[in-house]
Design an enzyme around this catalytic site. Structure first.
Site, short mmCIF file in Angstrom:
data_model
loop_
_atom_site.label_atom_id
_atom_site.label_comp_id
_atom_site.label_asym_id
_atom_site.label_seq_id
_atom_site.Cartn_x
_atom_site.Cartn_y
_atom_site.Cartn_z
N ASN A 147 0.87 -1.18 0.00
CA ASN A 147 0.00 0.00 0.00
C ASN A 147 0.90 1.23 0.00
O ASN A 147 1.51 1.55 1.01
CB ASN A 147 -0.88 -0.03 1.27
CG ASN A 147 -1.71 1.23 1.44
OD1 ASN A 147 -1.81 2.05 0.52
ND2 ASN A 147 -2.29 1.40 2.62
N LYS A 173 0.08 4.27 -0.32
CA LYS A 173 -0.59 5.45 0.27
C LYS A 173 -0.39 6.68 -0.64
O LYS A 173 -0.34 6.53 -1.85
CB LYS A 173 -0.09 5.68 1.69
CG LYS A 173 -0.16 4.42 2.55
CD LYS A 173 0.04 4.67 4.00
CE LYS A 173 0.04 3.35 4.75
NZ LYS A 173 0.07 3.49 6.18
N HIS A 223 -9.32 0.96 5.07
CA HIS A 223 -8.03 1.11 5.76
C HIS A 223 -8.24 2.00 7.00
O HIS A 223 -9.05 2.92 6.97
CB HIS A 223 -7.00 1.72 4.81
CG HIS A 223 -5.62 1.70 5.38
ND1 HIS A 223 -5.17 2.65 6.26
CD2 HIS A 223 -4.59 0.82 5.20
CE1 HIS A 223 -3.92 2.35 6.60
NE2 HIS A 223 -3.54 1.26 5.98
N GLU A 269 -6.68 4.38 8.12
CA GLU A 269 -6.53 5.83 7.88
C GLU A 269 -7.81 6.42 7.31
O GLU A 269 -8.18 7.55 7.63
CB GLU A 269 -5.32 6.08 6.97
CG GLU A 269 -4.01 5.86 7.73
CD GLU A 269 -2.85 5.39 6.88
OE1 GLU A 269 -2.91 5.46 5.64
OE2 GLU A 269 -1.85 4.91 7.48
N GLU A 274 -5.14 -5.39 10.59
CA GLU A 274 -4.11 -4.38 10.79
C GLU A 274 -4.34 -3.69 12.13
O GLU A 274 -5.13 -2.73 12.20
CB GLU A 274 -4.17 -3.34 9.68
CG GLU A 274 -3.91 -3.89 8.30
CD GLU A 274 -3.31 -2.84 7.39
OE1 GLU A 274 -2.20 -3.05 6.91
OE2 GLU A 274 -3.95 -1.80 7.20
N GLY A 316 2.75 1.78 10.82
CA GLY A 316 3.70 2.88 10.69
C GLY A 316 4.42 3.23 11.98
O GLY A 316 5.07 4.27 12.06
N SER A 375 3.73 -2.70 10.27
CA SER A 375 5.19 -2.74 10.40
C SER A 375 5.80 -4.07 9.99
O SER A 375 6.75 -4.55 10.61
CB SER A 375 5.61 -2.36 11.83
OG SER A 375 5.17 -1.05 12.14
#
Ligand code: PEP
Length: 270
Positions: A26, A28, A112, A114, A184, A190, A230
């Site tokens: 991904n 992003k 996702h 985010e 996730e 991240g 990660s």
């Protein structure tokens, strides 16, 4: 009734080989078209001929067209990072599933964390998008995951079950087997913090048990559940060997030819 915790640990241990690993990157909101081409051309050299697992790259919308052409002669497949739940019309700034299919996009990441956080995407919206994706033969990668506060508050299973049931609502059995679920944990995205093997396996097995309860055992055995958070070359082998982990959704480490290729190479089943 869902199985107890003890029953959930590796409920279907021997079926690992029934599912092909899927490693997706991904990207992003990173990479210009030129940078995207440099990355994907490097990946083609390193892993473009890998046949043992599925490789997917998910560039930003602006690079999909060029990357689509660049990967034609490789085993790398194309994914998008989001799409609209609507198929056309007055939805400024949105992209429809059919527009993605026109560019030979095969997968689309939905829900996702985010987007759940910044665009306030709900499980209901994500399920509408998943249905719209399937209606256009796009295979969704539906993301679920708990925050650190939720984990520390003992809410992991409640959150995961709500997200899984809500985001997959309305899918038929046939659509479900063509859907990838990505677990996730938000606290691992991240941050450099990876779930331990035991934490990942426990939640993956839990998700599979929920799929048994919504659909049936046959469907649950066929659905691929990716881990994301990660993932790097140094932890990929251990994570991918877990009985209920069927691939990875990779963020930061997917932005570099070496690190993404090494994840793929370290994930290839023996
Ligand atoms: C992600 O955003 O999907 C992700 C897993 O990111 P990272 O690998 O950087 O944690």
């Amino acid at each position: 009734m869902l199985p107890t915790l003890r029953q959930r640990i590796s409920p279907i241990k021997m079926i690992k080989k029934e599912r092909r690993l899927i490693i997706a990157g991904n990207w992003k909101m990173n990479k210009t078209v030129a940078e995207a081409l440099a990355l994907v051309n490097g990946l083609k050299i390193e892993v473009g001929k890998v046949k043992e697992l599925d490789i997917v790259v998910c560039p930003p919308f602006t690079a999909l067209s060029e990357v689509s052409k660049a990967i034609l002669d490789s085993n790398i497949r194309l994914g998008a990072q989001n799409m609209s739940e609507n198929s056309f019309g007055a939805f400024t700034g949105e992209i429809a599933a059919g527009m993605l299919r026109e560019l030979s996009v095969r997968h689309v990441i939905l829900g996702h964390s985010e987007r759940r956080q910044y665009q306030k995407e709900s499980d209901e919206l994500i399920s509408k998008k998943a249905l719209a994706a399937h209606a256009t033969s796009l295979k969704p990668i539906v993301c679920v995951g708990e925050t650190l506060a939720e984990r520390e508050g003992g809410l992991t299973e409640t959150v995961i079950e709500t997200q899984v049931r809500g985001s997959l609502a309305g899918l038929s059995k046939e659509q479900m087997v063509e859907t990838v679920v990505a677990y996730e944990p938000v606290w691992a995205i991240g941050t450099g913090k990876t779930a331990t093997a035991a934490q990942a396996q426990e939640v993956h097995a839990f998700i599979r048990a929920i799929l048994v309860s919504i659909f049936d055992d046959t469907v649950a055995r066929r659905v691929r559940i990716q881990y994301g958070g990660s993932v790097k070359a140094s932890n990929a082998t251990e994570l991918m060997a877990l009985p209920d982990v069927d691939g990875a959704l990779v963020g930061g480490a997917a932005l570099d030819v070496r690190s993404f290729s090494d994840i793929i190479k370290n994930s290839i089943p023996n």
